[in-house]
Design a protein around this motif. Structure first.
Motif, PDB file in Angstrom:
ATOM      1  N   LYS A 104       0.963  -1.365  -0.091  1.00  0.00           N
ATOM      2  CA  LYS A 104       0.055  -0.175   0.002  1.00  0.00           C
ATOM      3  C   LYS A 104       0.795   1.392   0.087  1.00  0.00           C
ATOM      4  O   LYS A 104       0.379   2.423   0.222  1.00  0.00           O
ATOM      5  CB  LYS A 104      -0.964  -0.008   1.289  1.00  0.00           C
ATOM      6  N   VAL A 105       1.960   1.020   0.176  1.00  0.00           N
ATOM      7  CA  VAL A 105       3.055   2.222   0.050  1.00  0.00           C
ATOM      8  C   VAL A 105       2.764   3.128  -0.955  1.00  0.00           C
ATOM      9  O   VAL A 105       2.716   4.417  -1.139  1.00  0.00           O
ATOM     10  CB  VAL A 105       4.550   1.907   0.438  1.00  0.00           C
ATOM     11  N   LEU A 106       2.785   2.412  -2.234  1.00  0.00           N
ATOM     12  CA  LEU A 106       2.742   3.365  -3.565  1.00  0.00           C
ATOM     13  C   LEU A 106       1.377   4.280  -3.729  1.00  0.00           C
ATOM     14  O   LEU A 106       1.276   5.054  -4.195  1.00  0.00           O
ATOM     15  CB  LEU A 106       2.726   2.357  -4.670  1.00  0.00           C
ATOM     16  N   SER A 107       0.439   3.398  -2.890  1.00  0.00           N
ATOM     17  CA  SER A 107      -0.815   4.378  -2.638  1.00  0.00           C
ATOM     18  C   SER A 107      -0.982   5.448  -1.988  1.00  0.00           C
ATOM     19  O   SER A 107      -1.746   6.455  -2.149  1.00  0.00           O
ATOM     20  CB  SER A 107      -1.848   3.266  -2.770  1.00  0.00           C
ATOM     21  N   LYS A 108       0.024   5.438  -1.081  1.00  0.00           N
ATOM     22  CA  LYS A 108       0.174   6.343   0.049  1.00  0.00           C
ATOM     23  C   LYS A 108       0.828   7.650  -0.748  1.00  0.00           C
ATOM     24  O   LYS A 108       0.427   8.763  -0.488  1.00  0.00           O
ATOM     25  CB  LYS A 108       1.177   5.898   1.105  1.00  0.00           C
ATOM     26  N   VAL A 109       1.914   7.271  -1.685  1.00  0.00           N
ATOM     27  CA  VAL A 109       2.373   8.276  -2.321  1.00  0.00           C
ATOM     28  C   VAL A 109       1.407   8.848  -3.432  1.00  0.00           C
ATOM     29  O   VAL A 109       1.399  10.295  -3.471  1.00  0.00           O
ATOM     30  CB  VAL A 109       3.705   7.874  -3.189  1.00  0.00           C
ATOM     31  N   TRP A 110       0.746   8.385  -3.906  1.00  0.00           N
ATOM     32  CA  TRP A 110      -0.627   8.736  -4.636  1.00  0.00           C
ATOM     33  C   TRP A 110      -1.421   9.709  -3.737  1.00  0.00           C
ATOM     34  O   TRP A 110      -1.595  11.072  -4.444  1.00  0.00           O
ATOM     35  CB  TRP A 110      -1.277   7.570  -5.321  1.00  0.00           C
ATOM     36  N   GLU A 111      -1.609   9.371  -2.664  1.00  0.00           N
ATOM     37  CA  GLU A 111      -2.405  10.324  -1.935  1.00  0.00           C
ATOM     38  C   GLU A 111      -1.733  11.171  -1.489  1.00  0.00           C
ATOM     39  O   GLU A 111      -2.375  12.418  -1.539  1.00  0.00           O
ATOM     40  CB  GLU A 111      -2.856   9.216  -0.442  1.00  0.00           C
ATOM     41  N   ASN A 112      -0.405  11.342  -1.174  1.00  0.00           N
ATOM     42  CA  ASN A 112       0.327  12.470  -0.630  1.00  0.00           C
ATOM     43  C   ASN A 112       0.410  13.528  -1.848  1.00  0.00           C
ATOM     44  O   ASN A 112       0.415  14.688  -1.683  1.00  0.00           O
ATOM     45  CB  ASN A 112       1.637  12.008  -0.207  1.00  0.00           C
ATOM     46  N   MET A 113       0.425  12.913  -3.122  1.00  0.00           N
ATOM     47  CA  MET A 113       0.539  13.477  -4.353  1.00  0.00           C
ATOM     48  C   MET A 113      -0.586  14.462  -4.567  1.00  0.00           C
ATOM     49  O   MET A 113      -0.773  15.677  -4.891  1.00  0.00           O
ATOM     50  CB  MET A 113       0.702  12.691  -5.365  1.00  0.00           C
ATOM     51  N   SER A 114      -1.990  13.890  -4.122  1.00  0.00           N
ATOM     52  CA  SER A 114      -3.084  14.306  -4.233  1.00  0.00           C
ATOM     53  C   SER A 114      -3.485  15.330  -3.409  1.00  0.00           C
ATOM     54  O   SER A 114      -4.317  16.315  -3.437  1.00  0.00           O
ATOM     55  CB  SER A 114      -4.365  13.513  -4.405  1.00  0.00           C
ATOM     56  N   ASP A 115      -2.893  15.316  -2.072  1.00  0.00           N
ATOM     57  CA  ASP A 115      -3.103  16.163  -1.038  1.00  0.00           C
ATOM     58  C   ASP A 115      -2.394  17.471  -1.225  1.00  0.00           C
ATOM     59  O   ASP A 115      -2.616  18.359  -0.422  1.00  0.00           O
ATOM     60  CB  ASP A 115      -2.503  15.344   0.234  1.00  0.00           C
ATOM     61  N   TYR A 145     -23.954  14.948  -2.512  1.00  0.00           N
ATOM     62  CA  TYR A 145     -23.246  15.601  -3.179  1.00  0.00           C
ATOM     63  C   TYR A 145     -22.257  16.383  -2.730  1.00  0.00           C
ATOM     64  O   TYR A 145     -21.231  16.585  -2.664  1.00  0.00           O
ATOM     65  CB  TYR A 145     -24.165  16.340  -4.229  1.00  0.00           C
ATOM     66  N   VAL A 146     -22.754  17.438  -1.699  1.00  0.00           N
ATOM     67  CA  VAL A 146     -21.956  18.399  -1.114  1.00  0.00           C
ATOM     68  C   VAL A 146     -21.076  17.702  -0.118  1.00  0.00           C
ATOM     69  O   VAL A 146     -19.697  18.168  -0.091  1.00  0.00           O
ATOM     70  CB  VAL A 146     -22.837  19.308  -0.067  1.00  0.00           C
ATOM     71  N   ALA A 147     -21.357  16.721   0.569  1.00  0.00           N
ATOM     72  CA  ALA A 147     -20.411  16.016   1.504  1.00  0.00           C
ATOM     73  C   ALA A 147     -19.304  15.362   0.665  1.00  0.00           C
ATOM     74  O   ALA A 147     -18.326  15.296   1.267  1.00  0.00           O
ATOM     75  CB  ALA A 147     -21.193  14.960   2.331  1.00  0.00           C
ATOM     76  N   THR A 148     -19.727  14.764  -0.360  1.00  0.00           N
ATOM     77  CA  THR A 148     -18.647  13.969  -1.170  1.00  0.00           C
ATOM     78  C   THR A 148     -17.746  15.046  -1.798  1.00  0.00           C
ATOM     79  O   THR A 148     -16.581  14.653  -2.320  1.00  0.00           O
ATOM     80  CB  THR A 148     -19.197  12.950  -1.935  1.00  0.00           C
ATOM     81  N   VAL A 149     -18.422  16.101  -2.395  1.00  0.00           N
ATOM     82  CA  VAL A 149     -17.668  16.887  -3.314  1.00  0.00           C
ATOM     83  C   VAL A 149     -16.490  17.563  -2.429  1.00  0.00           C
ATOM     84  O   VAL A 149     -15.196  17.854  -2.902  1.00  0.00           O
ATOM     85  CB  VAL A 149     -18.587  17.967  -3.891  1.00  0.00           C
ATOM     86  N   LEU A 150     -16.974  17.954  -1.384  1.00  0.00           N
ATOM     87  CA  LEU A 150     -15.894  18.590  -0.376  1.00  0.00           C
ATOM     88  C   LEU A 150     -15.067  18.063   0.568  1.00  0.00           C
ATOM     89  O   LEU A 150     -14.113  18.350   0.721  1.00  0.00           O
ATOM     90  CB  LEU A 150     -16.574  19.647   0.449  1.00  0.00           C
ATOM     91  N   PHE A 151     -15.477  16.488   0.736  1.00  0.00           N
ATOM     92  CA  PHE A 151     -14.611  15.720   1.676  1.00  0.00           C
ATOM     93  C   PHE A 151     -14.558  14.340   1.318  1.00  0.00           C
ATOM     94  O   PHE A 151     -14.458  13.550   2.039  1.00  0.00           O
ATOM     95  CB  PHE A 151     -15.597  15.912   3.253  1.00  0.00           C
ATOM     96  N   SER A 152     -14.149  14.286  -0.034  1.00  0.00           N
ATOM     97  CA  SER A 152     -13.745  12.795  -0.180  1.00  0.00           C
ATOM     98  C   SER A 152     -12.319  12.544  -0.017  1.00  0.00           C
ATOM     99  O   SER A 152     -11.463  13.455   0.203  1.00  0.00           O
ATOM    100  CB  SER A 152     -13.809  12.824  -1.813  1.00  0.00           C
ATOM    101  N   PRO A 153     -12.071  11.437  -0.008  1.00  0.00           N
ATOM    102  CA  PRO A 153     -10.652  10.998   0.080  1.00  0.00           C
ATOM    103  C   PRO A 153      -9.742  11.659  -0.810  1.00  0.00           C
ATOM    104  O   PRO A 153     -10.108  11.742  -2.081  1.00  0.00           O
ATOM    105  CB  PRO A 153     -10.350   9.437  -0.014  1.00  0.00           C
ATOM    106  N   SER A 154      -8.605  12.191  -0.642  1.00  0.00           N
ATOM    107  CA  SER A 154      -7.705  13.038  -1.325  1.00  0.00           C
ATOM    108  C   SER A 154      -7.379  12.157  -2.966  1.00  0.00           C
ATOM    109  O   SER A 154      -7.541  12.898  -3.888  1.00  0.00           O
ATOM    110  CB  SER A 154      -6.031  13.221  -0.806  1.00  0.00           C
ATOM    111  N   ALA A 155      -7.284  11.074  -2.602  1.00  0.00           N
ATOM    112  CA  ALA A 155      -6.854  10.172  -4.095  1.00  0.00           C
ATOM    113  C   ALA A 155      -7.946  10.142  -4.815  1.00  0.00           C
ATOM    114  O   ALA A 155      -7.616   9.959  -6.213  1.00  0.00           O
ATOM    115  CB  ALA A 155      -6.505   8.660  -3.632  1.00  0.00           C
TER     116      ALA A 155
END
Lengths: 494, 158
Positions: free
Chosen positions: A460-471, B133-143
């Protein structure tokens, strides 16, 4: 203060390649580094590879990734000499020693000198074409180089001297470092000769504030026999003898260098023999990494070495991070190399493929980092400049990973445990021996295990990098364009 | 973990906003009490209580869908292999069916009134969908923050 690096011969070029990779990882400070190769064999494969790596490095250096203190990769500005390779033969085809010293004229005009020439050089040495180097005969190289290196007239030496003069005038110390082998032809002859000529040349132009250092590589490879016996060539069986004689010379007479680093290996690695040209392209070896670290030590050390410093390793047959002589038990080199390795792996495995996919099929919402760093900054993937920069980074990352894999695998009698190359490279065996090559499909579930010591792979480390990149939000004003993306990727790979 | 708890907490804020402010403070007194004519046999206050109950069920379903979206996108389907894992828009649409399905019993069990039933039905549909919609548009997981439709534009404004 600027750094000056001279790679002499094939081994010298390989050491420059290693130093380039250390610069890419951010080992060296944000300084100017002037780089010059000396080789009569301009088609030498090792030289070509080092040149390509330097070009890739320079392209990556030009991507503005942000504050160089925070984003250390590619921060050293490496300038290559123009021409980047200096050959004593200029553009002469099939150069021979006899022609070079006008032996036929010498015989008629100065018969005694011609007789001395006959005593010093055999017929084979006089008549063999030297466009592929000095073929393991330093006596040939020393004679030719002593006549041709001139700091006052021809390029690239003229610029080299002027740059050092400029540093000196500004009261800055110029540090010059040379790489060469002690056992071959070009390195063994060029190393002392060029050092002497540089010192003399700088003295003649009253240039002070310079320090000259060098790494001399003792035999660390041997040839798998496949040559024609009658040919004038570098002979592995004479390496030790040559080395012994050369060391005696350095001990007694060579006083030009302020610091010399001697590096060797008791179990030489077998390499396929080649006279020269593009076929002379040996794999990278961990000794070259040590040589690059010697340059790092020389450049970054404010005080000179006193006495004789030695490095040793804990286990005879194994090299690991604790053996790395970066001055701080690898605590400088390990995190930097690790971070660049992760970046290279992640970029090749995930990010460049995603970018290609977005270019092909759209749906950019899949990659939030793409929206943040490309779409919102209006960086079109179709733009030629962007495409070039992305592919230059691809090429550099491939070179870097391949170099790492070779460092790990080329020493056949030793276990090198620095980077785990298995997730990105494999050893391929042919009749010429075994060599490392990059995998087409990188093993991304082993991303967490790229660096020794190995643990349990965490997929899962590579997905963590993806997440960090997105954040991540890149707020560095010096990070521009594509640089923001690499800034974020570098930080995410910490 | 702190990041995830914060986002989940903010989702709760969005849901609470929809339940307390939108449904009970805005829609009931301002819209329904004006536009609903119950006619004989149906007491307005009772009808509004029923509306609040079924409206609340819809918003609860939206909350459930939002939380499920976050948990699934963050931990069950992380982006290990971008070519197969990165596109989760389909999952987002699928989870959007949960608040939509929660509307069905509201439609069935809400008493018919003389005028304005359409408004109640409209609010039954709009409230939970908008909440999700509002909850997921604003606070989805970063990825997967741009997986919800329109998130690229709205998050920029946000």
């Amino acid at each position: 203060m600027s750094y000056y690096v001279i790679g002499i011969g094939g081994t010298g070029a390989k050491c420059v390649e290693a130093l380039t990779h250390l610069c890419a990882a951010g080992m060296l400070p944000e300084q100017n580094m002037y780089c010059l190769f000396v080789d009569p064999d301009r088609a030498n494969g090792s030289l070509a590879r080092a040149t390509v790596t330097l070009r890739q490095y320079q392209a990556c250096h030009n991507i503005p990734m942000g504050n160089r203190e925070a984003i250390k990769i590619f921060r050293t500005k490496i300038t290559t000499a123009d021409p980047h390779v200096w050959s004593p033969f200029l553009d002469k085809e099939r150069p021979q020693l006899a022609d070079f010293f006008e032996f036929s004229t010498l015989k008629t005009k100065h018969p005694r000198a011609a007789q001395l020439f006959d005593v010093l050089y055999s017929d084979a040495e006089k008549e063999t074409s030297l466009e592929m180097g000095f073929r393991g005969h330093p006596s040939l190289g020393a004679a030719i180089m002593a006549r041709t290196v001139n700091l006052g007239e021809a390029e690239p030496w003229l610029t080299f001297r002027k740059m050092i003069s400029t540093d000196a005038e500004a009261g800055q110390e110029a540090k010059i470092f040379m790489f060469g082998s002690i056992f071959g032809g070009t390195g063994a002859s060029g190393f002392p000769t060029i050092a002497r000529l540089i010192k003399n040349g700088l003295r003649a132009h009253e240039v002070k504030f310079t320090k000259l250092g060098g790494a001399l590589l003792l035999p660390y490879f041997t040839f798998i026999p496949s040559y024609k016996k009658e040919e004038l060539r570098a002979a592995a069986e004479s390496f030790l003898m040559n080395t012994q004689m050369a060391l005696q010379y350095y001990h007694g007479q060579q006083k030009e260098h302020d610091t010399i680093y001697l590096l060797g290996e008791s179990e030489p690695s077998p390499v396929r023999f080649s006279i020269g040209a593009s076929e002379q392209k040996n794999e990278a070896h961990f000794i070259e990494l040590y040589a690059a670290l010697a340059a790092y030590d020389f450049f970054t050390r404010s005080d000179g070495h006193k006495g004789y410093a030695m490095v040793a390793r804990e286990e005879k047959d194994k090299i690991d991070w604790l053996d790395i002589p970066d001055g701080k038990n690898s605590s400088i080199m390990k995190p930097l190399i690790t971070q660049l390795t992760r970046l290279a792996f992640a970029y090749l495995d995930v990010y460049i493929t995603t970018l290609k996919d977005i270019r092909k099929s759209g749906k950019s919402y899949r990659a939030p980092w793409y929206v943040d760093y490309f779409e919102r900054n209006k960086h079109e993937l179709d733009s030629t400049m962007l495409e070039t920069q992305l592919s230059q980074m691809v090429e550099y990352c491939k070179s870097f990973l391949l170099w790492l894999a070779q460092i790990e695998t080329s020493a056949k009698m030793r276990k090198v445990e620095l980077i785990n190359h298995n997730p990105f490279a494999e050893e391929k065996t042919t009749e010429d021996g075994s060599f490392a090559q990059l995998l087409d499909d990188l093993r991304d579930n082993e991303f967490s295990n790229l660096v020794y010591p190995l643990g349990v792979a965490n997929p899962k480390v590579l997905s963590k990098v993806w997440e960090n990149m997105s954040d991540m939000k890149v707020r560095d004003p010096n990070a521009l364009g594509l640089g923001k993306f690499f800034h974020a990727l570098y930080k995410s790979c910490e | 973990m702190k990041k995830h708890l914060t986002k989940l907490g903010l989702m709760i804020v969005v849901v609470s906003f929809f339940y307390f402010f939108v449904l009970n403070i805005f829609e009931v007194p301002i819209l329904l009490e004006r536009f609903i004519f119950t006619g004989a046999g149906v007491v307005l206050q009772n009808w509004i209580k029923s509306f609040q109950f079924w409206g609340g069920i819809g918003i609860a379903a939206a909350f459930l869908a939002s939380i499920l979206w976050y948990l699934l996108a963050q931990w069950v389907f992380p982006v290990n292999n971008p070519s197969s894992d990165a596109n989760r828009r389909g999952l987002w649409f699928l989870l959007g069916l949960i608040p939509l399905l929660a509307v069905v019993p509201a439609f069935v069990f809400t008493q018919q009134v003389q005028a304005g039933t359409w408004l109640a039905y409209l609010l039954y549909v709009v409230n939970p969908l908008l909440c999700y919609y509002v909850a997921t548009v604003l606070f989805s997981p970063s990825a997967h923050k741009y997986a919800p439709l329109g998130a690229r534009v709205l998050r920029r404004l946000w």
